[in-house]
Write a protein that holds these residues in place. Structure first.
Motif, PDB file in Angstrom:
ATOM      1  N   SER A 156     -18.623  47.278  40.983  1.00  0.00           N
ATOM      2  CA  SER A 156     -18.165  48.294  40.024  1.00  0.00           C
ATOM      3  C   SER A 156     -18.189  47.765  38.602  1.00  0.00           C
ATOM      4  O   SER A 156     -18.566  48.474  37.667  1.00  0.00           O
ATOM      5  CB  SER A 156     -16.748  48.756  40.382  1.00  0.00           C
ATOM      6  N   THR A 157     -17.783  46.504  38.416  1.00  0.00           N
ATOM      7  CA  THR A 157     -17.807  45.890  37.089  1.00  0.00           C
ATOM      8  C   THR A 157     -19.238  45.749  36.588  1.00  0.00           C
ATOM      9  O   THR A 157     -19.539  46.039  35.430  1.00  0.00           O
ATOM     10  CB  THR A 157     -17.103  44.522  37.125  1.00  0.00           C
ATOM     11  N   LYS A 213     -12.893  49.107  62.683  1.00  0.00           N
ATOM     12  CA  LYS A 213     -13.322  50.246  63.492  1.00  0.00           C
ATOM     13  C   LYS A 213     -14.629  50.712  62.877  1.00  0.00           C
ATOM     14  O   LYS A 213     -14.849  50.551  61.673  1.00  0.00           O
ATOM     15  CB  LYS A 213     -12.286  51.368  63.433  1.00  0.00           C
ATOM     16  N   LEU A 214     -15.488  51.308  63.658  1.00  0.00           N
ATOM     17  CA  LEU A 214     -16.808  51.687  63.157  1.00  0.00           C
ATOM     18  C   LEU A 214     -16.711  52.622  61.954  1.00  0.00           C
ATOM     19  O   LEU A 214     -17.401  52.422  60.952  1.00  0.00           O
ATOM     20  CB  LEU A 214     -17.639  52.333  64.268  1.00  0.00           C
ATOM     21  N   SER A 215     -15.864  53.629  62.022  1.00  0.00           N
ATOM     22  CA  SER A 215     -15.765  54.583  60.908  1.00  0.00           C
ATOM     23  C   SER A 215     -15.306  53.890  59.629  1.00  0.00           C
ATOM     24  O   SER A 215     -15.815  54.178  58.543  1.00  0.00           O
ATOM     25  CB  SER A 215     -14.817  55.732  61.265  1.00  0.00           C
ATOM     26  N   THR A 216     -14.373  52.949  59.734  1.00  0.00           N
ATOM     27  CA  THR A 216     -13.892  52.212  58.566  1.00  0.00           C
ATOM     28  C   THR A 216     -14.994  51.339  57.998  1.00  0.00           C
ATOM     29  O   THR A 216     -15.193  51.273  56.783  1.00  0.00           O
ATOM     30  CB  THR A 216     -12.671  51.343  58.955  1.00  0.00           C
ATOM     31  N   TRP A 217     -15.739  50.672  58.870  1.00  0.00           N
ATOM     32  CA  TRP A 217     -16.832  49.803  58.429  1.00  0.00           C
ATOM     33  C   TRP A 217     -17.922  50.617  57.733  1.00  0.00           C
ATOM     34  O   TRP A 217     -18.456  50.200  56.711  1.00  0.00           O
ATOM     35  CB  TRP A 217     -17.395  49.030  59.624  1.00  0.00           C
ATOM     36  N   LEU A 218     -18.239  51.794  58.265  1.00  0.00           N
ATOM     37  CA  LEU A 218     -19.277  52.629  57.645  1.00  0.00           C
ATOM     38  C   LEU A 218     -18.868  53.094  56.249  1.00  0.00           C
ATOM     39  O   LEU A 218     -19.687  53.105  55.330  1.00  0.00           O
ATOM     40  CB  LEU A 218     -19.612  53.824  58.544  1.00  0.00           C
ATOM     41  N   VAL A 219     -17.618  53.463  56.068  1.00  0.00           N
ATOM     42  CA  VAL A 219     -17.134  53.853  54.735  1.00  0.00           C
ATOM     43  C   VAL A 219     -17.162  52.648  53.802  1.00  0.00           C
ATOM     44  O   VAL A 219     -17.606  52.742  52.655  1.00  0.00           O
ATOM     45  CB  VAL A 219     -15.712  54.466  54.818  1.00  0.00           C
ATOM     46  N   PHE A 220     -16.699  51.504  54.297  1.00  0.00           N
ATOM     47  CA  PHE A 220     -16.728  50.249  53.533  1.00  0.00           C
ATOM     48  C   PHE A 220     -18.147  49.984  53.032  1.00  0.00           C
ATOM     49  O   PHE A 220     -18.374  49.701  51.852  1.00  0.00           O
ATOM     50  CB  PHE A 220     -16.236  49.130  54.463  1.00  0.00           C
ATOM     51  N   MET A 221     -19.119  50.066  53.917  1.00  0.00           N
ATOM     52  CA  MET A 221     -20.515  49.788  53.564  1.00  0.00           C
ATOM     53  C   MET A 221     -21.096  50.869  52.651  1.00  0.00           C
ATOM     54  O   MET A 221     -21.796  50.564  51.689  1.00  0.00           O
ATOM     55  CB  MET A 221     -21.366  49.650  54.826  1.00  0.00           C
ATOM     56  N   ARG A 222     -20.814  52.121  52.945  1.00  0.00           N
ATOM     57  CA  ARG A 222     -21.360  53.216  52.133  1.00  0.00           C
ATOM     58  C   ARG A 222     -20.945  53.082  50.672  1.00  0.00           C
ATOM     59  O   ARG A 222     -21.772  53.223  49.763  1.00  0.00           O
ATOM     60  CB  ARG A 222     -20.896  54.573  52.678  1.00  0.00           C
ATOM     61  N   ASP A 223     -19.675  52.771  50.428  1.00  0.00           N
ATOM     62  CA  ASP A 223     -19.188  52.639  49.057  1.00  0.00           C
ATOM     63  C   ASP A 223     -19.953  51.553  48.301  1.00  0.00           C
ATOM     64  O   ASP A 223     -20.316  51.714  47.137  1.00  0.00           O
ATOM     65  CB  ASP A 223     -17.694  52.316  49.048  1.00  0.00           C
ATOM     66  N   MET A 272     -28.141  53.297  55.541  1.00  0.00           N
ATOM     67  CA  MET A 272     -29.042  53.020  54.413  1.00  0.00           C
ATOM     68  C   MET A 272     -30.071  54.138  54.257  1.00  0.00           C
ATOM     69  O   MET A 272     -30.463  54.468  53.132  1.00  0.00           O
ATOM     70  CB  MET A 272     -29.699  51.662  54.578  1.00  0.00           C
ATOM     71  N   GLU A 273     -30.498  54.747  55.361  1.00  0.00           N
ATOM     72  CA  GLU A 273     -31.399  55.903  55.268  1.00  0.00           C
ATOM     73  C   GLU A 273     -30.714  57.050  54.543  1.00  0.00           C
ATOM     74  O   GLU A 273     -31.339  57.770  53.769  1.00  0.00           O
ATOM     75  CB  GLU A 273     -31.850  56.351  56.656  1.00  0.00           C
ATOM     76  N   GLU A 274     -29.422  57.225  54.789  1.00  0.00           N
ATOM     77  CA  GLU A 274     -28.667  58.281  54.105  1.00  0.00           C
ATOM     78  C   GLU A 274     -28.543  57.973  52.611  1.00  0.00           C
ATOM     79  O   GLU A 274     -28.761  58.846  51.772  1.00  0.00           O
ATOM     80  CB  GLU A 274     -27.281  58.407  54.718  1.00  0.00           C
ATOM     81  N   VAL A 275     -28.215  56.751  52.252  1.00  0.00           N
ATOM     82  CA  VAL A 275     -27.988  56.391  50.851  1.00  0.00           C
ATOM     83  C   VAL A 275     -29.307  56.282  50.082  1.00  0.00           C
ATOM     84  O   VAL A 275     -29.424  56.778  48.969  1.00  0.00           O
ATOM     85  CB  VAL A 275     -27.183  55.065  50.747  1.00  0.00           C
ATOM     86  N   PHE A 276     -30.302  55.626  50.675  1.00  0.00           N
ATOM     87  CA  PHE A 276     -31.551  55.349  49.964  1.00  0.00           C
ATOM     88  C   PHE A 276     -32.683  56.307  50.319  1.00  0.00           C
ATOM     89  O   PHE A 276     -33.728  56.273  49.688  1.00  0.00           O
ATOM     90  CB  PHE A 276     -32.013  53.904  50.238  1.00  0.00           C
TER      91      PHE A 276
END
Length: 168
Positions: free
Chosen positions: A35-36, A72-82, A113-117
Motif C-alpha cells: 500500500s505504501t 481457512k481457505l476463504s480467509t487465505w483467498l481474501v488475504f491473497m486477493r488484497d 490470479m485469473e480473476e485479478v489479472f
C-alpha cells in the motif's frame, strides 16, 4: 518505511527517501508495504516476485517463518486477493508477476490470479523441484515440488513493448 538502507558499490547508507530507479528488497508487513509503495510506484514496476504464506489443506504444527499458515481457505483467498490487486496496480502495463506456492494452494491461487489479472494474461506455471529429501519421507506419497505461477498485467502489450525497447 523505517530503517531503509541503500546498498551501493560505495557501501551502505541509511536513507529516508527512495530514488525512482532504486531496486527495493522490503522486509515488512506485505499489505502495508504494498500500500505504501502504491503511492509512489503505481504503474512503474517491471517485475514482482512474491512468496506468500502458503495455504495448507491440513494444519501445519510449526512454521519456520512464523506465518499463520493455518488459514481457512476463504480467509487465505481474501488475504491473497488484497495483495494481488495492489500488486497489479504497481505493475507497468507490460509488467509481470511471479507467485510462489505449494501443492495445496496452487490451483486456488491460479484461479484467483485469473480473476485479478484475467485468464488471457496467464503465462506459465513453473514447477520447481525444491528438494531431493522432502519432509514427508514417512508418508506413502511425497511432494518435493513447488510452483511459481506467472501472469503478465497485459500480455497483449508484451511483444509491442519488447520491440520498442530493442529499437531504442
Amino acid at each position: 518505511f523505517t530503517n531503509a538502507k541503500r546498498y551501493t558499490t560505495n557501501g551502505v547508507k541509511n536513507i529516508r527517501e527512495f530514488l525512482d530507479n532504486d531496486n527495493l528488497i522490503i522486509k515488512a508487513n506485505n499489505l502495508l508495504a504494498l500500500s505504501t509503495l502504491r503511492n509512489k510506484y503505481a504503474n512503474m514496476v517491471d517485475c514482482i516476485y512474491i512468496d506468500p504464506p502458503y495455504y495448507f489443506d491440513k494444519n501445519k504444527p510449526s512454521d519456520a517463518f512464523k506465518y499463520n499458515s493455518n488459514f481457512k481457505l476463504s480467509t487465505w483467498l481474501v488475504f491473497m486477493r488484497d495483495r494481488l490487486k495492489i500488486a497489479k496496480e504497481l505493475l507497468k502495463e507490460n509488467g509481470v508477476i511471479f507467485c510462489h506456492i505449494g501443492e495445496d494452494g496452487v490451483h486456488y491461487l491460479k484461479m484467483l490470479m485469473e480473476e485479478v489479472f484475467d485468464s488471457k494474461n496467464f503465462v506459465e506455471t513453473f514447477v520447481w523441484k525444491n528438494t531431493d529429501n522432502p519432509d514427508s519421507l514417512s508418508k506413502k506419497t511425497r511432494s518435493s515440488v513447488e510452483y511459481i505461477i506467472c501472469f503478465e498485467k497485459r500480455k497483449d502489450l508484451s511483444r509491442e513493448y519488447v520491440g520498442k525497447e530493442t529499437e531504442n
